[in-house]
Design a protein around this motif. Structure first.
Motif, PDB file in Angstrom:
ATOM      1  N   HIS A 180      -5.392  12.301  -4.191  1.00  0.00           N
ATOM      2  CA  HIS A 180      -4.860  11.649  -2.915  1.00  0.00           C
ATOM      3  C   HIS A 180      -6.060  10.854  -2.535  1.00  0.00           C
ATOM      4  O   HIS A 180      -5.827   9.557  -1.841  1.00  0.00           O
ATOM      5  CB  HIS A 180      -4.617  12.828  -2.007  1.00  0.00           C
ATOM      6  CG  HIS A 180      -3.016  13.192  -1.844  1.00  0.00           C
ATOM      7  ND1 HIS A 180      -2.397  13.979  -2.906  1.00  0.00           N
ATOM      8  CD2 HIS A 180      -2.146  12.880  -1.159  1.00  0.00           C
ATOM      9  CE1 HIS A 180      -1.090  13.977  -2.796  1.00  0.00           C
ATOM     10  NE2 HIS A 180      -0.918  13.427  -1.730  1.00  0.00           N
ATOM     11  N   VAL A 181      -7.354  11.532  -2.158  1.00  0.00           N
ATOM     12  CA  VAL A 181      -8.237  10.880  -1.498  1.00  0.00           C
ATOM     13  C   VAL A 181      -8.801   9.489  -2.182  1.00  0.00           C
ATOM     14  O   VAL A 181      -9.056   8.615  -1.650  1.00  0.00           O
ATOM     15  CB  VAL A 181      -9.445  11.786  -1.517  1.00  0.00           C
ATOM     16  CG1 VAL A 181     -10.797  11.105  -0.946  1.00  0.00           C
ATOM     17  CG2 VAL A 181      -9.165  12.956  -0.392  1.00  0.00           C
ATOM     18  N   ILE A 182      -9.010   9.711  -3.621  1.00  0.00           N
ATOM     19  CA  ILE A 182      -9.307   8.438  -4.418  1.00  0.00           C
ATOM     20  C   ILE A 182      -8.203   7.154  -4.069  1.00  0.00           C
ATOM     21  O   ILE A 182      -8.633   6.046  -3.737  1.00  0.00           O
ATOM     22  CB  ILE A 182      -9.488   8.468  -5.954  1.00  0.00           C
ATOM     23  CG1 ILE A 182     -10.788   9.381  -6.061  1.00  0.00           C
ATOM     24  CG2 ILE A 182      -9.799   7.620  -6.625  1.00  0.00           C
ATOM     25  CD1 ILE A 182     -10.788  10.279  -7.454  1.00  0.00           C
ATOM     26  N   VAL A 183      -7.043   7.611  -4.226  1.00  0.00           N
ATOM     27  CA  VAL A 183      -6.067   6.652  -4.306  1.00  0.00           C
ATOM     28  C   VAL A 183      -5.943   6.141  -2.687  1.00  0.00           C
ATOM     29  O   VAL A 183      -5.758   4.964  -2.559  1.00  0.00           O
ATOM     30  CB  VAL A 183      -4.606   6.953  -4.670  1.00  0.00           C
ATOM     31  CG1 VAL A 183      -3.357   6.284  -4.434  1.00  0.00           C
ATOM     32  CG2 VAL A 183      -4.786   7.550  -6.359  1.00  0.00           C
ATOM     33  N   GLY A 184      -5.980   7.016  -1.945  1.00  0.00           N
ATOM     34  CA  GLY A 184      -5.848   6.423  -0.548  1.00  0.00           C
ATOM     35  C   GLY A 184      -6.860   5.638  -0.333  1.00  0.00           C
ATOM     36  O   GLY A 184      -6.794   4.511   0.491  1.00  0.00           O
ATOM     37  N   GLY A 185      -8.235   5.958  -0.589  1.00  0.00           N
ATOM     38  CA  GLY A 185      -9.266   5.049  -0.322  1.00  0.00           C
ATOM     39  C   GLY A 185      -9.167   3.637  -0.967  1.00  0.00           C
ATOM     40  O   GLY A 185      -9.342   2.514  -0.451  1.00  0.00           O
ATOM     41  N   LEU A 186      -8.597   3.634  -2.215  1.00  0.00           N
ATOM     42  CA  LEU A 186      -8.487   2.316  -3.202  1.00  0.00           C
ATOM     43  C   LEU A 186      -7.534   1.527  -2.120  1.00  0.00           C
ATOM     44  O   LEU A 186      -7.624   0.477  -2.166  1.00  0.00           O
ATOM     45  CB  LEU A 186      -8.148   2.697  -4.403  1.00  0.00           C
ATOM     46  CG  LEU A 186      -9.321   3.174  -5.432  1.00  0.00           C
ATOM     47  CD1 LEU A 186      -9.044   3.485  -6.791  1.00  0.00           C
ATOM     48  CD2 LEU A 186     -10.211   1.963  -5.364  1.00  0.00           C
ATOM     49  N   VAL A 187      -6.380   2.250  -1.939  1.00  0.00           N
ATOM     50  CA  VAL A 187      -5.201   1.394  -1.539  1.00  0.00           C
ATOM     51  C   VAL A 187      -5.604   1.092  -0.010  1.00  0.00           C
ATOM     52  O   VAL A 187      -5.416  -0.040   0.258  1.00  0.00           O
ATOM     53  CB  VAL A 187      -4.078   2.435  -1.206  1.00  0.00           C
ATOM     54  CG1 VAL A 187      -2.904   2.131  -0.352  1.00  0.00           C
ATOM     55  CG2 VAL A 187      -3.484   2.595  -2.713  1.00  0.00           C
ATOM     56  N   GLY A 188      -6.265   1.787   0.942  1.00  0.00           N
ATOM     57  CA  GLY A 188      -6.750   1.435   2.240  1.00  0.00           C
ATOM     58  C   GLY A 188      -7.625   0.099   2.227  1.00  0.00           C
ATOM     59  O   GLY A 188      -7.528  -0.495   2.973  1.00  0.00           O
ATOM     60  N   GLY A 189      -8.730   0.452   1.245  1.00  0.00           N
ATOM     61  CA  GLY A 189      -9.509  -0.780   1.089  1.00  0.00           C
ATOM     62  C   GLY A 189      -8.853  -1.873   0.480  1.00  0.00           C
ATOM     63  O   GLY A 189      -8.974  -3.046   1.079  1.00  0.00           O
ATOM     64  N   GLY A 190      -7.814  -1.696  -0.370  1.00  0.00           N
ATOM     65  CA  GLY A 190      -7.342  -3.066  -1.164  1.00  0.00           C
ATOM     66  C   GLY A 190      -6.450  -3.850   0.198  1.00  0.00           C
ATOM     67  O   GLY A 190      -6.077  -4.783  -0.051  1.00  0.00           O
ATOM     68  N   GLY A 191      -5.505  -2.770   0.714  1.00  0.00           N
ATOM     69  CA  GLY A 191      -4.853  -3.247   1.853  1.00  0.00           C
ATOM     70  C   GLY A 191      -5.565  -4.536   2.677  1.00  0.00           C
ATOM     71  O   GLY A 191      -5.146  -5.507   3.031  1.00  0.00           O
ATOM     72  N   THR A 192      -6.696  -3.851   3.191  1.00  0.00           N
ATOM     73  CA  THR A 192      -7.539  -4.838   4.145  1.00  0.00           C
ATOM     74  C   THR A 192      -8.172  -6.022   3.278  1.00  0.00           C
ATOM     75  O   THR A 192      -8.247  -7.211   4.039  1.00  0.00           O
ATOM     76  CB  THR A 192      -8.861  -3.988   4.449  1.00  0.00           C
ATOM     77  OG1 THR A 192      -8.424  -2.911   5.083  1.00  0.00           O
ATOM     78  CG2 THR A 192      -9.674  -5.143   5.684  1.00  0.00           C
ATOM     79  N   LEU A 193      -8.529  -5.986   2.075  1.00  0.00           N
ATOM     80  CA  LEU A 193      -8.795  -6.939   1.131  1.00  0.00           C
ATOM     81  C   LEU A 193      -7.842  -8.165   1.181  1.00  0.00           C
ATOM     82  O   LEU A 193      -7.830  -9.219   1.226  1.00  0.00           O
ATOM     83  CB  LEU A 193      -9.356  -6.556  -0.173  1.00  0.00           C
ATOM     84  CG  LEU A 193     -10.056  -7.541  -1.087  1.00  0.00           C
ATOM     85  CD1 LEU A 193     -11.411  -7.658  -0.268  1.00  0.00           C
ATOM     86  CD2 LEU A 193     -10.376  -6.872  -2.349  1.00  0.00           C
ATOM     87  N   CYS A 197       0.998  -1.221   0.218  1.00  0.00           N
ATOM     88  CA  CYS A 197      -0.141  -0.106  -0.173  1.00  0.00           C
ATOM     89  C   CYS A 197       0.767   1.198  -0.154  1.00  0.00           C
ATOM     90  O   CYS A 197       0.661   2.411  -0.624  1.00  0.00           O
ATOM     91  CB  CYS A 197      -0.997   0.086   1.161  1.00  0.00           C
ATOM     92  SG  CYS A 197      -2.403  -1.254   1.187  1.00  0.00           S
ATOM     93  N   GLY A 198       1.944   1.364   0.792  1.00  0.00           N
ATOM     94  CA  GLY A 198       2.817   2.308   0.919  1.00  0.00           C
ATOM     95  C   GLY A 198       3.559   2.581  -0.497  1.00  0.00           C
ATOM     96  O   GLY A 198       3.565   3.927  -1.036  1.00  0.00           O
ATOM     97  N   LEU A 199       4.119   1.481  -1.181  1.00  0.00           N
ATOM     98  CA  LEU A 199       4.655   1.675  -2.638  1.00  0.00           C
ATOM     99  C   LEU A 199       3.440   2.312  -3.335  1.00  0.00           C
ATOM    100  O   LEU A 199       3.714   3.366  -4.146  1.00  0.00           O
ATOM    101  CB  LEU A 199       5.188   0.331  -2.854  1.00  0.00           C
ATOM    102  CG  LEU A 199       6.193   0.292  -3.816  1.00  0.00           C
ATOM    103  CD1 LEU A 199       7.556   0.694  -3.180  1.00  0.00           C
ATOM    104  CD2 LEU A 199       6.194  -1.202  -4.308  1.00  0.00           C
ATOM    105  N   LEU A 200       2.335   1.771  -3.659  1.00  0.00           N
ATOM    106  CA  LEU A 200       1.465   2.081  -4.468  1.00  0.00           C
ATOM    107  C   LEU A 200       0.833   3.377  -4.437  1.00  0.00           C
ATOM    108  O   LEU A 200       0.823   4.337  -5.126  1.00  0.00           O
ATOM    109  CB  LEU A 200       0.187   1.072  -4.478  1.00  0.00           C
ATOM    110  CG  LEU A 200       0.204  -0.232  -5.269  1.00  0.00           C
ATOM    111  CD1 LEU A 200      -1.145  -0.928  -4.939  1.00  0.00           C
ATOM    112  CD2 LEU A 200       0.180   0.303  -6.687  1.00  0.00           C
ATOM    113  N   PHE A 201       0.747   3.952  -3.088  1.00  0.00           N
ATOM    114  CA  PHE A 201       0.304   5.082  -2.595  1.00  0.00           C
ATOM    115  C   PHE A 201       1.165   6.273  -3.017  1.00  0.00           C
ATOM    116  O   PHE A 201       1.026   7.432  -3.862  1.00  0.00           O
ATOM    117  CB  PHE A 201      -0.117   5.303  -1.339  1.00  0.00           C
ATOM    118  CG  PHE A 201      -0.483   6.743  -0.949  1.00  0.00           C
ATOM    119  CD1 PHE A 201      -1.962   7.084  -1.036  1.00  0.00           C
ATOM    120  CD2 PHE A 201       0.351   7.598  -0.319  1.00  0.00           C
ATOM    121  CE1 PHE A 201      -2.486   8.328  -0.738  1.00  0.00           C
ATOM    122  CE2 PHE A 201      -0.193   9.030   0.120  1.00  0.00           C
ATOM    123  CZ  PHE A 201      -1.352   9.016  -0.129  1.00  0.00           C
TER     124      PHE A 201
END
Lengths: 308, 206
Positions: free
Chosen positions: B129-142, B114-118
């Motif tokens: 920022h918000v869109i990428v953060g949301g996707l990355v945050g959700g994706g990390g949990t998935l 997630c850190g890398l992708l963000f």
């Protein structure tokens, strides 16, 4: 596809068993609750900003006198040997051994119970799901209740789940004797002498401090939110508020840490806390550690031979 | 959800422990000693966050935020998560002693990714920022949930049911985490954007 040995049982028996379980858990909850309430009224509102992991560090038990390095290696080794076993019988013996450590180390039982309660959700899932979902082997015994033919209850699954629960509880019971019988600083110093990098040791000590500070901070912010009329619901607004809450927690924590770190450096902090710990190894340390490792190995041998 | 002691077969316990140690050693090397207190802050915040419950219908779920930790710390995030989990296990018995390696892999690997992708995708506008953060945050949990299911399944086909259940239970959490990550990133972008830069020491010198 079901091919195990099927035992047909009337549905009434299932209902009776469920009723009994419900009654028993209700009773357990009541007993535990009264025990906890008694404890809590005795000490009033606990101060959450004070760490408690090593609350009983002063003592004279066998575990208090044990050199931390030996204690860490022996009990960790024992824990790994315990999780290597497979049968529920071995798990139960491990559970008894672990429980005896709590008594020998003179630790309050309610703290160990709290640890077990923390795991109850995860372990309860295993007890409930495993008997219903394991793959049926030809030698398995299945309980099938009339009216519920599609949901056979596999006794081998129950055995697997019981072994897991036993092992998890056995390791959890080791935690208090392992951690609470020396101050955390001393335990961490023991870890460094065992080869854990200094950086990591400092991080453990710093993070352990900060956790309680931030818990207090989060509690204050939550009170503020409640006073302003915030009620958490299943809604996007709640999530937005929580998002801002988290962001604020990060910002405040960073700013506070920045100030604290500057203050620490100005007082001469050079990447480690002065730790005036004196370690002295006695024959008893070796003996105690040896006994635990042998117990673990014995348990594993019993487990593997008993299964064969 | 953390894996507790006694669930995984011993081979997986040892294997994931060694993999975790290797990743942690790498993470320690990538962490400046200047940054240590800040890593400790995120470790502690990660710990506190996992005690925060968000209501979901009749029940509630607690936050995991591996994605946010990764976004805030970059390469140091694995270390932060390992220590956060260690402390959770020491203080509250969430997770376990012998399962620490497996739990750290489950949360730490998504955090690193997630850190890398963000960092690669965040761009410069708040919206991105918000869109990428949301996707990355959700994706990390998935990804965490997928790893959890995989680890449970390593116990053999008997564990398939439990693994499936764990995966399904995480689906609503994934949505919630995505939204909360997006809101948190939006807040940080407006209030203290320098926190979103992973290299703190480079920032202090500038």
């Amino acid at each position: 596809m079901v091919e195990g040995q099927i035992i047909q049982l009337p549905l009434v028996l299932l209902l009776a068993a469920l009723l009994l379980l419900a009654l028993l858990s209700l009773l357990a909850v009541k007993v535990l609750k009264s025990a906890f309430v008694g404890k809590q009224t005795a000490q009033k509102e606990p101060d959450w900003s004070v760490p408690v992991v090593d609350a009983d560090a002063e003592g004279t038990s066998l575990f208090h006198r044990w050199d931390v390095r030996f204690k860490l290696v022996a009990l960790l080794g024992f824990a790994f040997l315990v999780v290597a076993t497979r049968s529920p019988e071995a798990a139960m013996i491990a559970l008894l051994l672990s429980f005896s450590t709590v008594l020998v180390a003179q630790q309050p039982v309610y703290r160990s119970l709290k640890r077990l309660l923390a795991m109850s959700g995860f372990l309860g899932m295993f007890l409930l799901v495993m008997p219903l979902t394991v793959v049926t082997h030809p030698e398995d015994i299945l309980l099938v209740f009339s009216g519920l033919e599609f949901l056979p209850f596999n006794l081998r699954g129950l055995q697997l789940a019981l072994a897991i629960v036993g092992k998890a509880c056995a390791v959890a019971l080791l935690m208090e004797p392992l951690l609470a019988t020396a101050s955390l600083a001393r335990t961490v110093e023991g870890l460094t002498r065992l080869g854990v990098p200094e950086k990591v040791a400092q991080m453990i000590l710093l993070a352990h401090r900060y956790i309680f500070v931030f818990l207090e901070e989060a509690r204050r912010m939550k009170t503020g939110m409640q006073v302003r009329g915030f009620k958490p619901r299943t809604s996007t607004e709640t999530l937005q508020v929580m998002g801002n809450f988290l962001g604020m927690l990060f910002v405040r924590s960073f700013e506070r840490t920045h100030r604290v770190y500057a203050a620490m450096q100005s007082r001469g902090y050079r990447g480690r806390f002065p730790a005036p710990f004196y370690f002295k190894v006695t024959a008893g340390d070796w003996l105690h550690a040896g006994v635990w490792l042998l117990l673990g190995i014995g348990l594993l041998v019993f487990d593997r031979l008993g299964a064969a | 959800m953390h894996i507790s002691d006694g669930v995984l077969p011993i081979g997986v316990v040892i294997g994931s422990g060694i993999a975790s140690l290797a990743l942690a050693a790498w993470s320690v090397r990538r962490t400046d000693s200047e940054d240590l207190p800040k890593v400790a802050v995120v470790t502690a915040s990660f710990f506190v966050t996992s005690l925060i419950h968000v209501p979901l219908g009749p029940t509630s779920v607690h936050l995991l935020i591996p994605g946010l930790v990764g976004i805030l710390l970059g390469p140091s995030s694995f270390l932060a998560i390992l220590l956060g989990l260690l402390l959770q296990s020491l203080l509250f018995q969430f997770g376990g002693l012998t399962a620490l390696g497996a739990n750290a892999l489950m949360m730490g690997v998504p955090a690193l990714l997630c850190g890398l992708l963000f960092n690669k995708l965040r761009g410069s506008t708040q919206k991105q920022h918000v869109i990428v953060g949301g996707l990355v945050g959700g994706g990390g949990t998935l990804l965490s949930a997928a790893l959890l299911a995989l680890l449970l399944f390593s116990g053999g086909e008997d564990f398939l049911g439990v693994a499936k259940l764990a995966l399904v239970a995480h689906l609503p959490v994934f949505l919630i985490e995505g939204l909360i990550s997006a809101f948190t990133i939006s807040f940080l972008y407006r209030v203290k954007p320098e926190l979103l830069n992973q290299r703190f020491s480079a920032l202090q010198q500038g």
